[in-house]
Design a protein around this motif. Structure first.
Motif, PDB file in Angstrom:
ATOM      1  N   ALA A  40       0.767  -1.385  -0.005  1.00 33.54           N
ATOM      2  CA  ALA A  40      -0.198  -0.003  -0.053  1.00 33.54           C
ATOM      3  C   ALA A  40       0.906   1.178   0.013  1.00 33.54           C
ATOM      4  O   ALA A  40       0.629   2.215  -0.680  1.00 33.54           O
ATOM      5  N   ILE A  41       1.949   1.125   0.757  1.00 34.79           N
ATOM      6  CA  ILE A  41       2.801   2.422   0.817  1.00 34.79           C
ATOM      7  C   ILE A  41       3.415   2.482  -0.448  1.00 34.79           C
ATOM      8  O   ILE A  41       3.777   3.534  -0.914  1.00 34.79           O
ATOM      9  N   ALA A  42       3.751   1.260  -1.164  1.00 38.25           N
ATOM     10  CA  ALA A  42       4.666   1.355  -2.377  1.00 38.25           C
ATOM     11  C   ALA A  42       3.593   1.976  -3.538  1.00 38.25           C
ATOM     12  O   ALA A  42       4.282   2.218  -4.570  1.00 38.25           O
ATOM     13  N   GLN A  43       2.548   2.217  -3.272  1.00 40.33           N
ATOM     14  CA  GLN A  43       1.796   2.752  -4.370  1.00 40.33           C
ATOM     15  C   GLN A  43       2.171   4.197  -4.725  1.00 40.33           C
ATOM     16  O   GLN A  43       1.947   4.448  -5.896  1.00 40.33           O
ATOM     17  N   ARG A  44       2.882   4.823  -4.025  1.00 43.37           N
ATOM     18  CA  ARG A  44       3.301   6.212  -4.188  1.00 43.37           C
ATOM     19  C   ARG A  44       4.741   6.121  -3.985  1.00 43.37           C
ATOM     20  O   ARG A  44       5.352   5.311  -3.259  1.00 43.37           O
ATOM     21  N   ASP A  45       5.470   7.035  -4.741  1.00 39.84           N
ATOM     22  CA  ASP A  45       6.859   7.055  -4.623  1.00 39.84           C
ATOM     23  C   ASP A  45       7.214   7.555  -3.311  1.00 39.84           C
ATOM     24  O   ASP A  45       6.785   8.573  -2.658  1.00 39.84           O
ATOM     25  N   ILE A  46       8.077   6.723  -2.518  1.00 42.73           N
ATOM     26  CA  ILE A  46       8.626   7.170  -1.127  1.00 42.73           C
ATOM     27  C   ILE A  46       9.920   8.092  -1.389  1.00 42.73           C
ATOM     28  O   ILE A  46      10.894   7.704  -2.117  1.00 42.73           O
ATOM     29  N   GLU A  47       9.808   9.171  -0.938  1.00 45.98           N
ATOM     30  CA  GLU A  47      10.878  10.211  -1.047  1.00 45.98           C
ATOM     31  C   GLU A  47      11.549  10.406   0.220  1.00 45.98           C
ATOM     32  O   GLU A  47      11.191  10.641   1.197  1.00 45.98           O
ATOM     33  N   PHE A  48      13.051  10.429   0.066  1.00 47.12           N
ATOM     34  CA  PHE A  48      13.931  10.680   1.294  1.00 47.12           C
ATOM     35  C   PHE A  48      13.508  11.802   1.863  1.00 47.12           C
ATOM     36  O   PHE A  48      13.505  12.088   3.136  1.00 47.12           O
ATOM     37  N   HIS A  49      13.582  12.986   1.085  1.00 48.00           N
ATOM     38  CA  HIS A  49      13.471  14.239   1.808  1.00 48.00           C
ATOM     39  C   HIS A  49      12.156  14.256   2.521  1.00 48.00           C
ATOM     40  O   HIS A  49      12.180  14.825   3.732  1.00 48.00           O
ATOM     41  N   ASN A  50      11.196  13.956   1.806  1.00 46.99           N
ATOM     42  CA  ASN A  50       9.596  14.345   2.216  1.00 46.99           C
ATOM     43  C   ASN A  50       9.051  13.107   3.106  1.00 46.99           C
ATOM     44  O   ASN A  50       7.980  13.345   3.827  1.00 46.99           O
ATOM     45  N   ASP A  51       9.632  11.940   3.032  1.00 48.56           N
ATOM     46  CA  ASP A  51       9.248  10.987   3.792  1.00 48.56           C
ATOM     47  C   ASP A  51      10.110  10.345   4.863  1.00 48.56           C
ATOM     48  O   ASP A  51       9.642   9.864   5.966  1.00 48.56           O
ATOM     49  N   ILE A  52      11.297  10.031   4.473  1.00 49.84           N
ATOM     50  CA  ILE A  52      12.083   9.397   5.498  1.00 49.84           C
ATOM     51  C   ILE A  52      12.709  10.280   6.464  1.00 49.84           C
ATOM     52  O   ILE A  52      12.544   9.989   7.797  1.00 49.84           O
ATOM     53  N   VAL A  53      13.115  11.615   6.128  1.00 50.84           N
ATOM     54  CA  VAL A  53      13.863  12.455   6.970  1.00 50.84           C
ATOM     55  C   VAL A  53      13.035  13.009   8.239  1.00 50.84           C
ATOM     56  O   VAL A  53      13.287  13.104   9.486  1.00 50.84           O
ATOM     57  N   PRO A  54      11.732  13.131   7.913  1.00 51.04           N
ATOM     58  CA  PRO A  54      10.621  13.375   8.755  1.00 51.04           C
ATOM     59  C   PRO A  54      10.409  12.672   9.990  1.00 51.04           C
ATOM     60  O   PRO A  54      10.217  12.831  11.186  1.00 51.04           O
ATOM     61  N   LEU A  55      10.733  11.280   9.514  1.00 58.54           N
ATOM     62  CA  LEU A  55      10.743  10.065  10.470  1.00 58.54           C
ATOM     63  C   LEU A  55      11.919  10.173  11.550  1.00 58.54           C
ATOM     64  O   LEU A  55      11.749  10.173  12.773  1.00 58.54           O
ATOM     65  N   PHE A  56      13.306  10.745  11.208  1.00 55.55           N
ATOM     66  CA  PHE A  56      14.196  10.884  11.847  1.00 55.55           C
ATOM     67  C   PHE A  56      13.797  11.892  12.916  1.00 55.55           C
ATOM     68  O   PHE A  56      14.357  11.859  14.151  1.00 55.55           O
ATOM     69  N   LEU A 136       7.612   1.853   5.948  1.00 57.71           N
ATOM     70  CA  LEU A 136       8.086   2.875   4.953  1.00 57.71           C
ATOM     71  C   LEU A 136       9.621   2.873   4.673  1.00 57.71           C
ATOM     72  O   LEU A 136       9.660   2.964   3.612  1.00 57.71           O
ATOM     73  N   ILE A 137      10.360   2.747   5.550  1.00 56.98           N
ATOM     74  CA  ILE A 137      11.933   2.713   5.430  1.00 56.98           C
ATOM     75  C   ILE A 137      12.106   1.421   4.584  1.00 56.98           C
ATOM     76  O   ILE A 137      13.126   1.606   3.631  1.00 56.98           O
ATOM     77  N   ALA A 138      11.745   0.289   5.016  1.00 55.44           N
ATOM     78  CA  ALA A 138      12.136  -0.840   4.157  1.00 55.44           C
ATOM     79  C   ALA A 138      11.641  -0.679   2.765  1.00 55.44           C
ATOM     80  O   ALA A 138      12.326  -1.251   1.931  1.00 55.44           O
ATOM     81  N   ARG A 151       8.952  16.764  -5.824  1.00 53.44           N
ATOM     82  CA  ARG A 151       8.396  18.248  -5.223  1.00 53.44           C
ATOM     83  C   ARG A 151       9.011  18.730  -4.317  1.00 53.44           C
ATOM     84  O   ARG A 151       9.762  17.929  -3.453  1.00 53.44           O
ATOM     85  N   GLN A 152       9.511  20.059  -4.263  1.00 53.03           N
ATOM     86  CA  GLN A 152      10.273  20.528  -3.282  1.00 53.03           C
ATOM     87  C   GLN A 152       9.472  21.429  -2.240  1.00 53.03           C
ATOM     88  O   GLN A 152       8.302  21.738  -2.157  1.00 53.03           O
ATOM     89  N   PHE A 153       9.710  20.570  -0.910  1.00 54.98           N
ATOM     90  CA  PHE A 153       9.000  21.185   0.437  1.00 54.98           C
ATOM     91  C   PHE A 153       9.287  22.640   0.163  1.00 54.98           C
ATOM     92  O   PHE A 153      10.113  23.105   0.239  1.00 54.98           O
ATOM     93  N   THR A 154       7.998  23.220   0.610  1.00 59.18           N
ATOM     94  CA  THR A 154       8.105  24.748   0.639  1.00 59.18           C
ATOM     95  C   THR A 154       7.889  25.273   1.928  1.00 59.18           C
ATOM     96  O   THR A 154       8.109  26.547   2.175  1.00 59.18           O
ATOM     97  N   GLY A 155       7.010  24.590   3.025  1.00 64.12           N
ATOM     98  CA  GLY A 155       6.600  25.073   4.220  1.00 64.12           C
ATOM     99  C   GLY A 155       5.552  24.371   4.838  1.00 64.12           C
ATOM    100  O   GLY A 155       5.139  23.479   4.381  1.00 64.12           O
ATOM    101  N   ILE A 156       5.375  24.736   5.825  1.00 62.05           N
ATOM    102  CA  ILE A 156       4.113  24.206   6.705  1.00 62.05           C
ATOM    103  C   ILE A 156       3.134  25.134   7.167  1.00 62.05           C
ATOM    104  O   ILE A 156       3.236  26.406   7.208  1.00 62.05           O
ATOM    105  N   LEU A 157       1.809  24.784   7.122  1.00 61.05           N
ATOM    106  CA  LEU A 157       0.667  25.828   7.556  1.00 61.05           C
ATOM    107  C   LEU A 157       0.309  24.863   8.888  1.00 61.05           C
ATOM    108  O   LEU A 157      -0.152  23.653   9.033  1.00 61.05           O
ATOM    109  N   VAL A 158       0.419  25.841  10.154  1.00 62.45           N
ATOM    110  CA  VAL A 158      -0.105  25.035  11.295  1.00 62.45           C
ATOM    111  C   VAL A 158      -1.282  25.834  11.886  1.00 62.45           C
ATOM    112  O   VAL A 158      -1.560  26.903  11.821  1.00 62.45           O
TER     113      VAL A 158
END
Lengths: 733, 324
Positions: A40-56, A136-138, A151-158
């Motif tokens: 299910a997770i693999a249905q979309r591209d997992i991106e290091f910047h946007n998916d893995i780093v936030p986990l760290f 996700l990491i695996a 896609r480039q991360f540009t910011g967050i809305l809180v």
């Protein structure tokens, strides 16, 4: 090799954990099962910047206490809070020839085995083996551990940015949405780290991403996702009291803003102070000295309705103002003699005095300092470049003084709580590296600093703004112009906040040299208005002092009332502040009539006029003076410390002066003044007020019982000692 | 990292190679796994590569895949042929768990022995003689292993972080090690005594390589994350000279007594004149980090490998070669 039998051998003397235990085999099997079902997770591209780093960040892997430390942990270094995803990618995928990932068998990747503690991990278990992060990491590793980012991360809305809780126990849900360069958005609440600045004030429920007010007051929660940090303000009224409508004394925008915050927090303001106290407060704030008995009687007797405004105007025109605020600016600029060079410090000090005397714009003063060149013995501002020894130190100094920002945090890594990057820090240092720091301050075309990340000369850069051509000898001017531009977001706020602190006891932003988005002002609109007003006035320090001192908030009593006794930062009452070491030393000298000799300076030299903060003086040492080798923002503890009190109570600093032959007390006694008159005189010079009826009655009762002259003298000595040891004398209140 | 050629091959060499017109010729892609090390077979006809997928044997120079051999180590990291060239030692292990040596017969590639030697991955190894292997591990230790009984004959301790590379000099009586702790240490392989430590590098050391034998004191090179390649006379602890590159070298090998080939983080290979301290030529090699490099025994090109199974052959176009 003669003979190599075909079997496996093991050392007896090496501790090994090589054989998988049964439990580990089971865990790995579970992990394999999970991975195969992670489609299910693999249905979309997992991106290091946007998916893995936030986990760290979410699980604390890249925190300062773990792999985010400057040198990493266990030879594994991540950028602090994911501020540099590219270098993180190298650490995870490439360092040590790809040791941390196993593309062929993802479930055996060290990147998974460690945080699930299948192998020993100093940081303990960060994820469960059957958790979403593991899947996700695996899957990302299985897909090739790619570095691609669509896609480039540009910011967050809180939301919310401010939460007004009605009472303790109220909760609200936080939602964080990431925005990307392609216009897309994504709910990243579950990957966002919420941190309460004060755990006793707010509790974070991480599973539901809700915050619960635990204590009354105003609290800050930091929402962190990737490199973005946003503050969430949580406000719980400090009381349940119904506010009494108070008569508006001033229409000053300052009071509007202060009053607005007090209303939010349901805080009642303390009453206005008497003329006597106003005179003492204003005189101490503007001249660093106590009002004289004469000025006290004149001011009290004056019937003019605008006498307070006239007083401020008069004080600002006095030499005392120039002398004291020269001292204040000298402390800010860390002016001190360099290698016993009194001449340079003297010229520098005189230049500052001249600027204040002429009410030169602070923008002009700052520009003069930043672009100064020439002989430091004749050109005062050139001494600014002798304050530190290296370009990096100078960059830190300049950012703290002029921007109220601790750029130094970006030396080793991008600032974890602010926008500053290593490029900003080393870029500003690169600008300053082109200055020869010595008695002759001049341009050094070949000056450079090495950027530790790239091991190359850092490219000059205006912090948070543009890079500057390395060959541009005018880079300092570019920085100075950027800094003092009326629209600069840091410059005006930094100085008006310092002025505010001097007058009000606490900065709108505290510490005053730590402006950042995650350390918001207690009154952000007020800070903006003060800064704008300052700019509109032509960057006039006198104007801002006038503006603040004419407010009702400035003239508020320092005595808390029942309805505001828990307030320590919203200005419902004035804040009692211990006198600075130099001011207190001068005040003791003025009241006793005995001046200390500082080094080779003439007797009568005021402590605030000393050029060299290291001049030998036991009094100043005990009182906790700042030697200006570093920031002088944190000397309050020293000023109010135990050693000072002991020295004050028992030492020669006060006792020897009270009874000295030419002391004020001795002169009064010799002049034959009655004891009660002497007491009244000391009340006026020491406490800037007359005795009240109770005090007068008290002292009268005690003095009438004195039988002999000696008894009277001893009694009066004890009285003066007690006055100089009192909190009322030693504080601005 | 690699130096499988016999020292005698290089004795009395003086090679002046003007490497101004080299060209790449072949590329192979084994798998997605990173290639951690490569070594030429003694006859120079094959290239062996290690990765998470085990060993892969390629034909040289066309780099066509001949076969794959599995390893016990999920992370085989270093490859070395024995002095008699009849065995191939494969160092590796399980990260943070064990360091393992696997010994294969050459050319049959049948495994003859597996030895657990460390508590973390082995990053480099060297054969002291046909019965003794010296291993460097991320557990900070260096061990001298007796292959007959699999026991550790000596434990060389002193590095404060993982040891990344090793090379032997002085007829294999002296060992030089480079470490993440930024130091280079020189050891007596007979006694195990530390002879000296050099701390000139300001960042972790990635590779050390001994120069082809020549008259005089032994010469070696070290490559570091500080982007320098430093030339040493390790027996006297003298730093002879150094060059700073524009990128970070990951591995080095000597082409001749004065020329070094360095594979770098930018995927390029730099050919460096160690006397003149200049980069003679730079070649685009692979995309990503080029973890390892090996010069062909008879200088029939250079092999470079790294990220995601990429291997590339670079041809040396020599205008002048003088051999005594």
């Amino acid at each position: 090799m003669a003979d190599l039998p075909g079997h496996t051998t093991e050392f007896q003397n090496v501790t090994m954990r090589n054989l998988l235990s049964n439990s580990k085999v089971l865990k790995l099997a579970t992990l394999c099962l999970l991975l195969s079902s992670a489609t299910a997770i693999a249905q979309r591209d997992i991106e290091f910047h946007n998916d893995i780093v936030p986990l760290f960040t979410r699980f604390g892997c890249n925190a300062g206490a773990c792999h985010g430390a400057a040198v990493g942990r266990g030879d594994f270094k991540l950028s602090l809070f994911g501020s540099d995803p590219d270098s993180d990618y190298d650490s995870v995928v490439r360092h040590l020839r790809g040791r941390r990932i196993n593309i062929a068998t993802p479930e055996e990747s060290l990147l998974l085995l460690k945080p699930t503690e299948q192998v020993a991990h100093g940081g303990g278990t960060r994820f469960d083996i059957d958790s979403d992060p593991v899947s996700l990491i695996a899957e990302w590793i299985r897909n090739g551990a790619l570095h691609t980012t669509s896609r480039q991360f540009t910011g967050i809305l809180v939301t919310p940015t401010t939460y007004h809780a009605k009472t303790v126990g109220d909760t609200t849900a936080v939602k964080v949405t990431a925005t990307y360069s392609d216009g897309s958005k994504r709910d990243v609440t579950s990957s966002t780290v919420l941190i309460a600045e004060d755990n006793t004030g707010v509790e974070i429920h991480h599973e539901s991403a809700t915050i619960e007010a635990k204590r009354r007051g105003r609290h800050i929660v930091i929402a962190r996702y990737l490199t973005e940090v946003h503050p969430i303000e949580v406000i719980v009224p400090l009381t349940d009291a119904r506010l009494r409508r108070s008569k508006s004394i001033s229409s000053n925008f300052i009071d509007e803003q202060i009053q607005s915050r007090l209303k939010q927090l349901r805080l009642q303001a303390s009453p206005q102070i008497s003329d006597e106290l106003y005179l003492r407060r204003a005189t101490l704030d503007l001249t660093g000295r106590l009002p004289t008995a004469e000025s006290l009687s004149q001011f009290v007797a004056d019937d003019a309705t605008d006498k307070r405004a006239l007083l401020i105007q008069s004080l600002l025109e006095s030499d005392g103002y120039v002398e004291y605020w020269t001292f204040k600016l000298a402390k800010l600029l860390r002016l001190r003699t360099q290698q016993h060079d009194q001449e340079g410090a003297s010229v520098y000090n005189e230049w500052i005095s001249e600027q204040l005397r002429n009410d030169a714009g602070y923008d002009e003063i700052s520009r003069s300092l930043l672009v100064a060149e020439g002989d430091a013995h004749s050109n005062g501002p050139a001494n600014f470049w002798r304050t530190t020894r290296t370009a990096r130190d100078q960059a830190e100094l300049a950012s703290e003084i002029f921007m109220g920002s601790r750029l130094r945090c970006a030396n080793c890594h991008n600032h974890p709580l602010d926008r500053w990057t290593q490029d900003d820090y080393h870029g500003l240092a690169a600008i300053f590296a082109k200055v020869e720091q010595g008695v002759i301050v001049q341009t050094k075309p070949n000056g450079r600093v090495i950027h530790p990340k790239y091991l190359e000369p850092a490219q000059p850069k205006v912090p948070g703004a543009q890079f500057v051509d390395d060959s541009d000898s005018n880079a300092r001017m570019q920085f100075a112009q950027w800094l003092t531009d009326p629209n600069n977001p840091y410059f005006s706020k930094a100085i008006v906040n310092r002025i505010w602190k001097q007058l009000m006891g606490k900065g709108l932003v505290e510490p005053v040299d730590d402006f950042r988005s995650t350390n918001p002002a207690t009154h952000p609109v007020l800070l903006d208005l003060l800064a704008k007003d300052f700019v509109d006035s032509g960057f006039s320090i006198k104007h801002t002092i006038t503006r603040i001192t004419e407010s009702a908030a400035y003239a508020r009593s320092a005595d808390a009332i029942e309805a505001n006794k828990f307030d320590d930062k919203y200005y419902s009452h004035a804040i009692k502040m211990p006198l600075e070491a130099e001011v207190l030393a001068d005040a003791i000298a003025d009241v006793t009539g005995i001046h200390e000799q500082y080094g080779e300076q003439p007797v009568g030299t005021r402590a605030i006029s000393l050029l060299d903060p290291a001049v030998p003086s036991r009094t100043l040492q005990v009182l906790g003076r700042c030697d200006r080798s570093d920031s002088c923002e944190s000397t309050a503890d020293a000023i109010d410390g135990l050693s000072q009190k002991l020295h004050q109570f028992n030492g020669a600093m006060i006792n020897d002066r009270i009874s000295a032959p030419n002391s004020r007390l001795t002169q009064y006694i010799l002049a034959g003044k009655p004891a009660l008159e002497i007491i009244e005189a000391f009340y006026q010079v020491g406490l800037s007020r007359s005795m009240n009826d109770i005090e007068r009655s008290y002292w009268k009762k005690l003095t009438v019982d004195l039988d002999t002259k000696v008894d009277t003298e001893h009694f009066l000595e004890d009285f003066v000692w007690s006055l100089l040891s009192s909190k009322e004398f030693g504080t601005k209140h | 990292m690699l130096n499988s050629r016999k020292d005698s091959t290089f004795v009395c060499w003086v090679i002046c190679v003007l490497l101004v017109a080299t060209s790449t010729t072949s590329t192979a892609s084994a798998a997605d796994s990173h290639i951690s090390d490569i070594v030429f077979s003694p006859d120079g006809k094959q290239l062996i590569a290690s990765s998470n997928e085990g060993l892969a044997i390629y034909r040289w120079p066309d780099l066509s895949l001949i076969k794959r051999i599995s390893t016990e180590s999920p992370h085989p990291t270093c490859l070395r042929f024995s002095p008699t060239q009849s065995y191939l030692a494969v160092g590796g292990g399980i990260p943070s768990e064990s360091g393992k040596i696997e010994i294969f017969n050459w050319p049959t590639l049948t495994k003859t022995k597996t030895i657990m030697a460390h508590s973390d991955q082995i990053m480099s190894l060297a054969w002291r003689d046909n019965n003794t292997v010296i291993t460097a591990s991320l557990d900070h230790d260096i061990r001298v292993i007796d292959l007959q009984n699999g026991e550790s004959k000596q434990l060389l301790q002193g590095h404060s972080r993982g040891v990344i590379d090793l090379c032997l000099i002085n007829n294999r009586s002296t060992l030089v090690s480079g470490s993440l702790d930024q130091s280079i240490r020189v050891w007596d392989t007979n006694s195990g005594a530390l002879q000296r430590t050099s701390s000139n590098h300001t960042h972790p050391v990635q590779a050390v390589a001994v120069a082809p034998s020549m008259d005089g004191l032994p010469l070696m090179a070290s490559a570091s994350d500080d982007r320098t390649i430093r030339i040493w006379q390790p027996t006297i602890g003298r730093l002879v000279r150094f060059i700073r590159l524009e990128t970070t070298p990951l591995d080095i090998d000597w082409i001749d007594s004065k020329t070094i080939a360095a594979s770098c983080k930018d995927g390029k290979v730099h050919l460096i004149d160690t006397l003149e301290l200049e980069v003679l030529a730079t070649h685009e090699a692979i995309n990503g980090w080029a973890f390892c490099i090996a010069c062909h025994p008879t200088l029939d090109g250079i092999a470079v490998a790294g990220e995601r199974g990429q291997i590339k052959r670079i041809t040396l176009d020599s205008e002048t070669t003088n051999r005594e």
